[in-house]
Design a protein around this motif. Sequence first.
Motif, PDB file in Angstrom:
ATOM      1  N   UNK A  53       0.829  -1.210   0.000  1.00 57.41           N
ATOM      2  CA  UNK A  53       0.000   0.000   0.000  1.00 57.41           C
ATOM      3  C   UNK A  53       0.861   1.257   0.000  1.00 57.41           C
ATOM      4  N   UNK A  54       0.516   2.252  -0.823  1.00 53.79           N
ATOM      5  CA  UNK A  54       1.320   3.480  -0.807  1.00 53.79           C
ATOM      6  C   UNK A  54       1.214   4.156   0.552  1.00 53.79           C
ATOM      7  N   UNK A  55       2.291   4.873   0.963  1.00 47.97           N
ATOM      8  CA  UNK A  55       2.222   5.547   2.264  1.00 47.97           C
ATOM      9  C   UNK A  55       1.153   6.630   2.240  1.00 47.97           C
ATOM     10  N   UNK A  56       0.574   6.888   3.390  1.00 52.02           N
ATOM     11  CA  UNK A  56      -0.438   7.959   3.478  1.00 52.02           C
ATOM     12  C   UNK A  56       0.219   9.299   3.228  1.00 52.02           C
ATOM     13  N   UNK A  57      -0.481  10.214   2.517  1.00 54.62           N
ATOM     14  CA  UNK A  57       0.137  11.531   2.305  1.00 54.62           C
ATOM     15  C   UNK A  57       0.232  12.293   3.626  1.00 54.62           C
ATOM     16  N   UNK A  58       1.191  13.200   3.668  1.00 55.95           N
ATOM     17  CA  UNK A  58       1.276  14.092   4.819  1.00 55.95           C
ATOM     18  C   UNK A  58       0.048  14.990   4.844  1.00 55.95           C
ATOM     19  N   UNK A  59      -0.353  15.356   6.032  1.00 61.06           N
ATOM     20  CA  UNK A  59      -1.528  16.225   6.171  1.00 61.06           C
ATOM     21  C   UNK A  59      -1.098  17.634   6.590  1.00 61.06           C
ATOM     22  N   UNK A  60      -1.598  18.610   5.858  1.00 66.27           N
ATOM     23  CA  UNK A  60      -1.311  20.011   6.176  1.00 66.27           C
ATOM     24  C   UNK A  60      -2.634  20.723   6.435  1.00 66.27           C
ATOM     25  N   UNK A  61      -2.675  21.423   7.557  1.00 65.13           N
ATOM     26  CA  UNK A  61      -3.871  22.151   7.966  1.00 65.13           C
ATOM     27  C   UNK A  61      -3.595  23.651   7.883  1.00 65.13           C
ATOM     28  N   UNK A  62      -4.542  24.396   7.320  1.00 64.92           N
ATOM     29  CA  UNK A  62      -4.396  25.860   7.273  1.00 64.92           C
ATOM     30  C   UNK A  62      -5.399  26.509   8.211  1.00 64.92           C
TER      31      UNK A  62
END
Length: 190
Positions: free
Chosen positions: A1-10
């Motif tokens: 499984x591909x790694x989960x994307x990083x999460x960025x919050x604004x």
Amino acid sequence: MPPEPLRILAVSGSLRARSYTCMALEIAMRGAADAGAATEVYDLREHPLPFCDAREAEDTLPPEVHVLRAKALAAHGLLVGTPEYHGSYSGVIKNALDLLSFDELGGKMVGLVAVSGGASGASALSHLRLVMRAVHAWVVPQQVMVPYASKAFDEQGRARDPALEKRLLDLGREVVKFARIHAAAEPPPA
Ligand SMILES: Cc1cc2nc3c(=O)[nH]c(=O)nc-3n(C[C@H](O)[C@H](O)[C@H](O)COP(=O)(O)O)c2cc1C
């Protein structure tokens, strides 16, 4: 499984309907998305927060606070924008940050944006950098000022100056780059 994307919050410290700070953050978030992150704006105009009163009975806080905390905790990085108010950041952004703590902000990568009616948002940026240090967040060296904000964006919220657009996009990319390095250096516990 591909790694989960990083999460960025604004999070933006302006509650104004056609906020230039929100426009600037939208562009920076495009940069973060270009760099492979999953992005989300927590719009305080739609999710108004109470004043931080440092109450002990945290379960009595309204859901907006818990949602903000959960989103900040889950994020690898944040893009934080503020209008320059009286030579500093807005009370709105400080209150939002006061409702968060080391738990959600410590170790997070942060990019800062300041938007001003006049020539400089430098004070707001410097003051926010101090606040972020106090909660042990990592503020990337790049930061973006949007001076003379009423002339900076078109009707669609696009930056009129391509150089400003590039600085905002680069800021978003930079936060993702350093969040990725940080995440690789400190993998979550198994
Ligand atoms: C209470 C208040 C204080 C302000 N103080 C400053 C200031 O010190 N320097 C400045 O350049 N602009 C100042 N401004 C103008 C805002 O920075 C400018 O309108 C900015 O675009 C607001 O951001 P927004 O469009 O995201 O709401 C002030 C505006 C308000 C409402």
